[in-house]
Design a protein around this motif. Structure first.
Motif, PDB file in Angstrom:
ATOM      1  N   ALA A  37      -0.390  36.546-127.905  1.00  0.00           N
ATOM      2  CA  ALA A  37       0.738  36.426-128.827  1.00  0.00           C
ATOM      3  C   ALA A  37       0.217  36.288-130.250  1.00  0.00           C
ATOM      4  N   VAL A  38       0.972  36.810-131.192  1.00  0.00           N
ATOM      5  CA  VAL A  38       0.625  36.690-132.605  1.00  0.00           C
ATOM      6  C   VAL A  38       1.782  35.984-133.302  1.00  0.00           C
ATOM      7  N   MET A  39       1.467  34.862-133.951  1.00  0.00           N
ATOM      8  CA  MET A  39       2.494  34.097-134.661  1.00  0.00           C
ATOM      9  C   MET A  39       2.155  33.999-136.139  1.00  0.00           C
ATOM     10  N   GLY A  40       3.179  33.792-136.928  1.00  0.00           N
ATOM     11  CA  GLY A  40       2.962  33.617-138.359  1.00  0.00           C
ATOM     12  C   GLY A  40       4.292  33.733-139.067  1.00  0.00           C
ATOM     13  N   ALA A  41       4.361  33.221-140.284  1.00  0.00           N
ATOM     14  CA  ALA A  41       5.598  33.291-141.060  1.00  0.00           C
ATOM     15  C   ALA A  41       5.890  34.746-141.423  1.00  0.00           C
ATOM     16  N   SER A  42       7.093  35.013-141.917  1.00  0.00           N
ATOM     17  CA  SER A  42       7.383  36.375-142.380  1.00  0.00           C
ATOM     18  C   SER A  42       6.405  36.717-143.487  1.00  0.00           C
ATOM     19  N   GLY A  43       5.893  37.942-143.446  1.00  0.00           N
ATOM     20  CA  GLY A  43       4.953  38.356-144.471  1.00  0.00           C
ATOM     21  C   GLY A  43       3.526  37.956-144.177  1.00  0.00           C
ATOM     22  N   VAL A  73       4.344  39.991-130.616  1.00  0.00           N
ATOM     23  CA  VAL A  73       4.577  39.361-131.914  1.00  0.00           C
ATOM     24  C   VAL A  73       5.878  38.575-131.830  1.00  0.00           C
ATOM     25  N   THR A  74       5.828  37.310-132.195  1.00  0.00           N
ATOM     26  CA  THR A  74       7.044  36.502-132.108  1.00  0.00           C
ATOM     27  C   THR A  74       6.958  35.347-133.092  1.00  0.00           C
TER      28      THR A  74
END
Lengths: 201, 242
Positions: free
Chosen positions: B39-45, B201-202
């Motif tokens: 999984a890949v996490m992160g804020a928008s941008g 991606v979530t």
């Protein structure tokens, strides 16, 4: 929550008396967890015994004109603060308040890489969440009661991560408004992310 | 361990706007083996969608390497790249892109037919893929005759059909309620367990927790990775307390 680490983090900013420390702690944490001055002095005694703080001022430790003794942090104390900021709060052993207090102190202690503190916690909570999910899939699939209990832990961990995301966004926004960083009194945790390279959009 | 299905190394993606250079991704590394869901996490941008697009050959890195089943995507001709995209990679996006005028089985068989597979065989593969995601009996329905969760399953079947071993999902639980969303993740998880490699991606931590590894992106940089804890000792505070 560890009063020890809270006081050490405050002493990182400069020498203080017990009364001052109590007032600073209350103001840093919004008085959500008030300390009594007895707790402060007992803790300072133990910190001194462990070599993490030392009395500041006269070599014989004599009090100032008003009878108060100031303390300063030692190198060993600074190392202890770095370790504290660099490690996640355990999900079982400590009440959640410690995390809120840790972040409140991290944003007001010079030289602490707050985003690294947030990320350390987020990774640890995510690991817990992954483990809970695995338990749910493997062992609780046919057991509705256990599955629901696991769900409650899952949602709690998720809420913590969401709050950490929110903290990160707030800290980044505050940093963007304040172009110069105050001089560092402490070096950031060794595993700190390369926050200096953060781009500004 | 078998050879990785996806390998990104030192992947950087810059966008230029006049004199301004924006780094969507900086020096990202990611290896996904068969059987793994990451999984890949992160804020928008933060660059998470850029990472997924580059992994699937939908975007090209400014620097770095992208290998899908051993093929370096940046060195392929446009035609060869299109073939990798069709044959090796399955995409599930939040916006499902199902064609409303086609039934479930027609939606799933379309990419195979575009790839030159004969109609009868393409439809047989599509039915098998729909069976696999548990909606074989809905094969002849149109998208608007299905619930959101069922439509999402059709989209996943379309991503799986054929021999595709790299599954890329961008917020695949989109607007689904929490129980239906969980079924979609269960399905992705099961597909990866059966030998596919998945990247999800979530922004939902609860969904990312289904993955074997979680990558955290901040401003285009991978800042951390987490795996599941495996014992009570790692739940204890490392710094000691009062």
């Amino acid at each position: 929550m560890s009063i020890r680490h809270g006081l050490l983090a405050l002493l990182e900013r400069g020498p203080s008396h017990g009364y001052q420390l109590r007032a600073q702690f209350d103001s840093a944490t919004g008085a959500t967890w008030p300390l009594n001055v007895g707790q402060v002095y007992t803790t300072l005694d133990r910190l001194e015994r462990d070599g993490l703080v030392a009395q500041d001022g006269a070599p014989d430790g004599s009090p100032d004109g008003e009878g108060r003794i100031a303390y300063r942090i030692t190198d060993a104390g600074r190392a202890e603060v770095r370790t504290w900021f660099g490690s996640p709060v355990g999900s079982r052993a400590a009440p959640r308040d410690e995390l809120a207090i840790k972040l409140a102190l991290a944003v007001t202690t010079p030289g602490v890489d707050v985003l690294a503190v947030v990320q350390t916690q987020r990774s640890a909570t995510m690991s817990t969440l992954q483990e809970l999910t695995r338990l749910k899939v493997r062992e609780a699939a046919d057991d509705l009661a256990w599955s629901l209990v696991l769900d409650s832990l899952v949602f709690r961990a998720e809420a913590e991560i969401r709050w950490l995301d929110h903290c990160e966004a707030r800290v980044a926004r505050a940093a963007a408004r304040r172009p110069t960083v105050p001089p560092a009194a402490a070096t950031p945790a060794p595993e700190a992310a390369p926050a200096g390279k953060r781009g500004r959009r | 361990m078998s050879a990785p299905v996806l390998e990104l190394s030192g992947v950087t993606r810059e966008h230029r706007q006049g004199d301004l250079v924006v780094h969507a991704l900086r020096g990202a590394d990611l290896t996904v083996a068969p059987g793994e869901l990451v999984a890949v996490m992160g804020a928008s941008g933060s660059g998470k969608s850029t990472l997924l697009h580059i992994a699937g050959g939908l975007d090209t890195p400014t620097a770095g390497q992208v290998l899908v089943e051993g093929q370096e995507l940046t060195r392929l001709s446009a035609a060869a790249l299109a073939a990798v995209r069709r044959r090796s990679v399955g995409y599930v996006f939040q916006d499902l892109n199902l064609i409303p005028a086609l039934t479930a089985v027609e939606n799933v068989s379309l990419p195979r037919e575009l790839d030159g597979v004969r109609g009868r065989q393409a439809r047989a593969e599509a039915r098998a893929a729909l069976d696999e995601v548990g909606i074989g009996e809905l094969a002849d329905r149109f998208p608007d005759e299905m619930s959101g969760g069922q439509q999402q399953r059709v989209a996943i079947a379309r991503a799986l059909v054929g021999e595709r071993r790299l599954l890329l999902a961008d917020e695949p639980t989109g607007a689904l309620d929490s129980t239906t969303g969980e079924e979609v993740l269960r399905l992705l998880r099961a597909r990866c367990a059966a030998g596919a490699a998945g990247v999800l991606v979530t922004h939902e931590a609860r969904h990312a927790a289904w993955a074997d590894r979680v990558l955290f992106l901040r401003d285009g940089v991978v800042v951390d990775t987490s795996g599941p804890v495996t014992g009570a000792e790692s739940l204890l505070p490392a710094g000691g307390g009062a």
